[in-house]
Write a protein that holds these residues in place. Structure first.
Motif, PDB file in Angstrom:
ATOM      1  N   GLY A 165      27.217  -1.843  -4.615  1.00  0.00           N
ATOM      2  CA  GLY A 165      26.183  -0.851  -4.367  1.00  0.00           C
ATOM      3  C   GLY A 165      26.163   0.303  -5.330  1.00  0.00           C
ATOM      4  N   ALA A 166      26.768   0.155  -6.504  1.00  0.00           N
ATOM      5  CA  ALA A 166      26.761   1.246  -7.478  1.00  0.00           C
ATOM      6  C   ALA A 166      25.367   1.439  -8.029  1.00  0.00           C
ATOM      7  N   ASP A 167      25.144   2.606  -8.634  1.00  0.00           N
ATOM      8  CA  ASP A 167      23.838   2.901  -9.222  1.00  0.00           C
ATOM      9  C   ASP A 167      23.578   2.006 -10.412  1.00  0.00           C
ATOM     10  N   PRO A 168      22.310   1.730 -10.696  1.00  0.00           N
ATOM     11  CA  PRO A 168      21.982   0.915 -11.863  1.00  0.00           C
ATOM     12  C   PRO A 168      22.520   1.565 -13.144  1.00  0.00           C
ATOM     13  N   VAL A 169      22.939   0.729 -14.056  1.00  0.00           N
ATOM     14  CA  VAL A 169      23.445   1.170 -15.348  1.00  0.00           C
ATOM     15  C   VAL A 169      22.475   0.697 -16.424  1.00  0.00           C
ATOM     16  N   ASP A 170      21.905   1.626 -17.162  1.00  0.00           N
ATOM     17  CA  ASP A 170      20.928   1.286 -18.198  1.00  0.00           C
ATOM     18  C   ASP A 170      21.640   0.699 -19.407  1.00  0.00           C
ATOM     19  N   VAL A 171      21.272  -0.509 -19.756  1.00  0.00           N
ATOM     20  CA  VAL A 171      21.804  -1.167 -20.943  1.00  0.00           C
ATOM     21  C   VAL A 171      20.677  -1.267 -21.960  1.00  0.00           C
ATOM     22  N   ALA A 172      20.754  -0.481 -23.033  1.00  0.00           N
ATOM     23  CA  ALA A 172      19.693  -0.454 -24.028  1.00  0.00           C
ATOM     24  C   ALA A 172      19.735  -1.719 -24.865  1.00  0.00           C
ATOM     25  N   VAL A 173      18.604  -2.381 -24.992  1.00  0.00           N
ATOM     26  CA  VAL A 173      18.538  -3.590 -25.794  1.00  0.00           C
ATOM     27  C   VAL A 173      18.340  -3.193 -27.255  1.00  0.00           C
ATOM     28  N   PRO A 174      18.786  -4.054 -28.180  1.00  0.00           N
ATOM     29  CA  PRO A 174      18.692  -3.703 -29.609  1.00  0.00           C
ATOM     30  C   PRO A 174      17.278  -3.896 -30.150  1.00  0.00           C
ATOM     31  N   THR A 175      16.471  -2.881 -30.021  1.00  0.00           N
ATOM     32  CA  THR A 175      15.124  -2.917 -30.572  1.00  0.00           C
ATOM     33  C   THR A 175      14.992  -1.888 -31.682  1.00  0.00           C
ATOM     34  N   LEU A 176      14.043  -2.122 -32.559  1.00  0.00           N
ATOM     35  CA  LEU A 176      13.773  -1.170 -33.618  1.00  0.00           C
ATOM     36  C   LEU A 176      13.181   0.114 -33.060  1.00  0.00           C
ATOM     37  N   ALA A 177      12.433  -0.006 -31.957  1.00  0.00           N
ATOM     38  CA  ALA A 177      11.840   1.184 -31.350  1.00  0.00           C
ATOM     39  C   ALA A 177      12.914   2.172 -30.918  1.00  0.00           C
ATOM     40  N   ARG A 178      14.038   1.666 -30.442  1.00  0.00           N
ATOM     41  CA  ARG A 178      15.131   2.548 -30.024  1.00  0.00           C
ATOM     42  C   ARG A 178      15.602   3.424 -31.189  1.00  0.00           C
ATOM     43  N   VAL A 179      15.716   2.846 -32.363  1.00  0.00           N
ATOM     44  CA  VAL A 179      16.183   3.593 -33.534  1.00  0.00           C
ATOM     45  C   VAL A 179      15.137   4.604 -33.975  1.00  0.00           C
ATOM     46  N   VAL A 180      13.876   4.150 -34.057  1.00  0.00           N
ATOM     47  CA  VAL A 180      12.815   5.036 -34.546  1.00  0.00           C
ATOM     48  C   VAL A 180      12.615   6.209 -33.599  1.00  0.00           C
TER      49      VAL A 180
END
Length: 586
Positions: free
Chosen positions: A425-440
Motif C-alpha cells: 500500500g505504499a504511495d506510487p513511485v514515479d519512474v521517468a521513462v527515457p524520452t528526449l522530452a524529459r531532457v529538453v
C-alpha cells in the motif's frame, strides 16, 4: 653537383666538430673524476721518496687519498650506470625482410644510389614521420631467436658499428605511391652515412647513455630497501643531468648538421619528385590527425579499436581531396601503385600498427580481450556509433534520475508504464521513462540546470573511467605484430601509456553537449527512421534518408548554453523526431 658536394661536406664537417665537442665534454668529466686520484698518487709517491714528511703531510696524504677513493668510486658508479642505462627506444612494429622483401629491396637500392650503408632493419610507426634509430644497445635486442637477431642488427660486427633501424610512418605506406615513398625516404636513408662515422656514433652513444641514466634515476624503486637504493640513483641522476645540460647545445647542433648533410646528399635522388611527395606528407598529416581524433578515439573510448586505420587513411584523405578543391588533383594518384604493395601481408601490418596506435594515443591494452576487441569499418556504425550514442544517453538519464528529475506523463505514457506502486500500500513511485522530452524540458529556459547536469555527467564519467582496471604491463605488441614476421621487442619501458594523448580532458559543458546530441540521435534512430553512420573526417554521423545531417551541433549548443529549446525543436520537427517516445538504451 659540386655545390651539392660542398654543402654535404660542410654539413659533415660541422657534425664531426660537434661530435668532437661532445667527446671532449666526456673526456673532461673523466679528467675531473681522476684529478683527486692523480693528486693522491703524487702525494703518496713524494712521501715514499722522502720529499715531503711530517705529521701534517701524513694527514694530508691520507685525507686526499680517502677523497680520491670516494670520487673514483662515484665516478665508476656513474660510468657503469651510463653504460648500462637503457636508452629510449620508440615503440614500433618490427617488419622483417620476409614480410616486406620489396620494401627492403627499395631501401637497399636507395642506399646504393646515395652511396651510404643500408639500414639494418625496417620498422613501422603509427605516425606521419620517418627517422633512423640506433638500436645497437643490448637492451634493444629481441629476447631471443634468430629471426629477431636478423631483423634488428645489434652491437658491432667485426668492429663496425651496426647501421640504425629505418622507422617508417605506416600512413605513408598506404597513402603514398611507391615513387613518392622513395623520394620521402631518400634524405632519411642518407643519414646512415654520418651515423657510420666513429666520432658521431660515439657522441650519440654518450648522449643516449646520459638520457637513459636520467630516466633510470627517475624510475621508482620497489622493495624494503628502496630508500637506501634511491640515494645512489639520485646521485647518478644528478651527475647525468649536469652533463646532459652541458651537452644539449652541441648535441642539437650535431643532429642539425647531420640532417643538413643528409639532405644535401639526397638532392641527387628524385629531387623533383620530392617536392610533390612533401605535399603528400602534409596532406597525410591532416587526414591522419582527423582520422585519429574524430574516428578512432570514439571507438577506443568504447573499448573497440579499428583494425584497419591505415586503410582508413586512404578513405579519409580521398574524402578530404573531394571536399577541398585545392586537393582535387591528389585523388588521381590513386590509380598508381600504392607503397603498401611492397608488403607481403598489408592487412597484418595494418592491424599491428592500428593496435600500436591505440596503445600510444589512448593507452589501451596490448592484447585483444572481452572489453578490448577489434572492429572493422563495416561494423563501425552499428558497433561503435550506435553503442556510443545509447551509452551516453543512458548515462544522461542516470544522472537525471540521481538529480530527482521527473516530468509529467505524456499521452504515450498513460498506459501506466511510467509508474509502479510500492508494496504493502505504499504511495506510487514515479519512474521517468527515457524520452528526449524529459531532457529538453529540464534544460529549456533554465541555464543554471545545465551546470548542475554537466557536473553530474563529469562525475559519472570520472567514476566509470576510474573503475576500469589498468591493463597488464606490455612486453611489446603481441599477436598481430608477431605475425609481421619478426620477434617482438620489449620497447614500451616503464613510461605510463598513453604516451601521446590525442585530446585534453573534456569540460563538463562539452560532455553535456555530447550527451544531449547522443540522446537526440537515439530518438532520431528510434522514431524517425534515421541510422548511425561514419564520416571519414568527422567520425560518428547521423544519416537521415541516407544523407548526413551535420547541422545538429548548433541547436544543441543553444539548448545547453542558453536554455533556448526553439532551434532544437525546429530541427526535430524537420526530421520528424518524436520527443515523447521512449528510446532504447544500453
Amino acid at each position: 653537383m659540386s655545390g651539392t658536394g660542398t654543402g654535404e661536406e660542410l654539413g659533415a664537417q660541422a657534425a664531426r666538430a660537434r661530435a668532437l665537442a661532445l667527446l671532449r665534454i666526456r673526456s673532461r668529466a673523466a679528467a675531473v673524476a681522476l684529478l683527486p686520484t692523480a693528486v693522491a698518487v703524487v702525494l703518496l709517491v713524494a712521501g715514499a721518496q722522502g720529499r715531503i714528511g711530517g705529521g701534517g703531510w701524513y694527514a694530508v696524504r691520507w685525507a686526499v687519498s680517502a677523497c680520491a677513493a670516494l670520487v673514483l668510486l662515484g665516478a665508476v658508479a656513474v660510468s657503469v650506470a651510463i653504460v648500462r642505462a637503457r636508452p629510449a627506444v620508440s615503440p614500433t612494429v618490427p617488419l622483417s625482410e620476409q614480410a616486406a622483401p620489396d620494401l627492403y629491396r627499395l631501401v637497399r637500392d636507395l642506399a646504393d644510389r646515395l652511396g651510404v650503408p643500408a639500414p639494418s632493419a625496417i620498422a613501422l610507426t603509427p605516425d606521419c614521420d620517418s627517422w633512423l634509430e640506433d638500436r645497437s644497445h643490448p637492451a634493444a635486442q629481441p629476447a631471443g631467436g634468430s629471426a629477431g637477431r636478423a631483423a634488428v642488427s645489434g652491437g658491432r660486427r667485426d668492429g663496425v658499428q651496426a647501421a640504425p633501424v629505418l622507422v617508417i610512418g605506416s600512413p605513408f605506406l598506404w597513402w603514398m605511391r611507391v615513387a613518392e615513398l622513395r623520394a620521402v625516404l631518400a634524405p632519411v636513408v642518407a643519414g646512415t652515412g654520418p651515423s657510420a662515422h666513429p666520432d658521431i656514433a660515439a657522441a650519440r652513444r654518450f648522449v643516449r647513455g646520459l638520457d637513459g641514466a636520467v630516466a633510470d634515476a627517475d624510475t621508482p624503486v620497489p622493495g624494503p630497501l628502496a630508500t637506501l637504493r634511491r640515494v645512489p640513483r639520485r646521485f647518478v641522476g644528478w651527475i647525468a643531468r649536469l652533463l646532459l645540460r652541458t651537452c644539449r647545445g652541441h648535441a642539437a647542433a650535431m643532429e642539425r648538421a647531420v640532417a643538413a648533410a643528409a639532405s644535401e646528399r639526397a638532392q641527387a635522388v628524385d629531387y623533383g619528385l620530392r617536392i610533390v611527395a612533401q605535399e603528400q606528407v602534409g596532406l597525410a598529416y591532416a587526414g591522419w590527425d582527423r582520422l585519429l581524433t574524430r574516428v578512432a578515439l570514439p571507438a577506443w573510448r568504447m573499448g573497440r579499436w579499428p583494425s584497419r586505420l591505415d586503410a582508413g587513411v586512404v578513405s579519409a584523405l580521398t574524402e578530404l581531396s573531394r571536399r577541398d578543391r585545392l586537393a582535387e588533383g591528389f585523388a588521381s594518384r590513386l590509380g598508381e601503385r600504392p607503397a603498401c604493395d611492397l608488403l607481403e601481408e598489408p592487412g597484418t601490418a595494418d592491424e599491428a600498427a592500428s593496435l600500436l596506435a591505440a596503445r600510444l594515443f589512448h593507452g589501451g591494452p596490448a592484447e585483444t580481450g572481452p572489453d578490448w576487441s577489434p572492429v572493422d569499418w563495416q561494423q563501425y556504425p552499428e558497433e561503435v556509433v550506435d553503442r556510443k550514442w545509447r551509452t551516453e544517453a543512458a548515462r544522461l538519464h542516470r544522472v537525471l534520475d540521481a538529480l530527482g528529475v521527473r516530468h509529467a506523463p505524456s499521452a504515450a505514457e498513460e498506459d501506466g508504464t511510467h509508474a509502479t506502486h510500492g508494496s504493502h500500500g505504499a504511495d506510487p513511485v514515479d519512474v521517468a521513462v527515457p524520452t528526449l522530452a524529459r531532457v529538453v524540458e529540464h534544460l529549456a529556459g533554465r541555464s543554471g540546470r545545465s551546470e548542475e547536469l554537466a557536473a553530474g555527467i563529469s562525475a559519472a564519467v570520472a567514476r566509470e573511467e576510474a573503475a576500469v582496471p589498468p591493463g597488464p604491463p606490455a612486453a611489446g605488441v603481441s599477436g598481430a605484430c608477431t605475425a609481421s614476421g619478426g620477434d617482438v621487442l620489449d620497447l614500451w619501458g616503464p613510461d605510463p601509456l598513453p604516451l601521446f594523448p590525442l585530446q585534453p580532458p573534456r569540460t563538463g559543458a562539452e560532455l553535456l553537449a555530447d550527451h544531449v546530441a547522443a540522446m537526440v540521435c537515439c530518438a532520431a534512430v528510434d522514431t524517425a527512421g534515421a541510422a548511425p553512420g561514419l564520416d571519414w573526417l568527422d567520425g560518428p554521423a547521423l544519416l537521415v534518408d541516407g544523407e548526413r545531417r551535420a547541422d545538429l551541433g548548433s541547436p544543441v549548443l543553444s539548448l545547453v548554453e542558453d536554455g533556448d529549446a526553439g532551434p532544437l525543436r525546429s530541427w526535430l520537427a524537420s526530421v520528424g523526431v518524436r520527443t515523447d517516445k521512449p528510446v532504447r538504451l544500453v
